[in-house]
Scaffold this active site. Sequence first.
Site, mmCIF file in Angstrom:
data_model
loop_
_atom_site.group_PDB
_atom_site.id
_atom_site.type_symbol
_atom_site.label_atom_id
_atom_site.label_comp_id
_atom_site.label_asym_id
_atom_site.label_seq_id
_atom_site.Cartn_x
_atom_site.Cartn_y
_atom_site.Cartn_z
ATOM 1 N N SER A 138 -26.510 35.816 65.524
ATOM 2 C CA SER A 138 -27.036 35.925 64.006
ATOM 3 C C SER A 138 -27.152 36.733 63.840
ATOM 4 C CB SER A 138 -27.922 34.779 63.356
ATOM 5 O OG SER A 138 -27.965 34.148 62.549
ATOM 6 N N TYR A 148 -35.166 29.735 65.813
ATOM 7 C CA TYR A 148 -34.112 29.876 65.781
ATOM 8 C C TYR A 148 -34.016 31.509 65.700
ATOM 9 C CZ TYR A 148 -29.435 29.825 64.100
ATOM 10 O OH TYR A 148 -27.906 30.153 64.279
#
Length: 257
Positions: A138, A148
Amino acid sequence: MTTALITGSTAGIGAAFARRLAADGHDLVLVARDAKRLREQATELHDRHGIEVEVLSADLAEDKGIEAVADRLGDRKNPVDLLVNNAGFGNKGRYLDVALADELRMLKVHCEAVLRLTSAATEAMRERGRGGVVNVASVAAFVPRGTYGASKAWVVQFTQGAAKDLAGSGVRLMALCPGFVRTEFHQRAGMGTDNIPGWMWLDADKLVAAALSDLARGKSLSIPDPRYKALMGLVKVAPRGLLGGLTSKTGRKYGPQ
């Protein structure tokens, strides 16, 4: 005929990879937790494209699930030529607001499973002198944004390092770093998306097309959209302290922690 194995195949980016690879004539091994959705997806892709499709129901947050997929990747009689490590999720909430068990589960899926599956796949691929791995990360990997982002930063660093170590072996590895994509990701995490600007959204099918093009060109990192490439260019020159403050605010508003 080559075979691709895709984790998290039933929705979002994983489903887009399955559609594209099936259309290109690749046989598939589809991996996800929901056996019913896997069977429905397999039937649709087989009927539409005439390819062979295996299904493997596995939870990559559990050792048993990781081992089942690793065993399939290591099958020398039925080799996998392309691995797409796509399975992943986000937790809603700031650091210390999220249960530690949920954070560890994320690291299991995003890091341990990726390491173990990549290792199983590339060992077999190196023996044959060909193959490819796409590890879905990401753009959150490039900004200081909690667990994350940290897990996705690990995916990027691991993939690029492994790509260098396997250079010349015929095995290609690439970290794919998308931005916001219209998938089930945010809904599953209970995150609202109403405030995300329209220009920040990416189309999953276009993203996959760009990613496969980058893999074919031998890239070890793919940011498959000019908008996000420009944003990541700004990230590189922004002061770290300022960047941390901005991403903290936008992360709570738009994305996983």
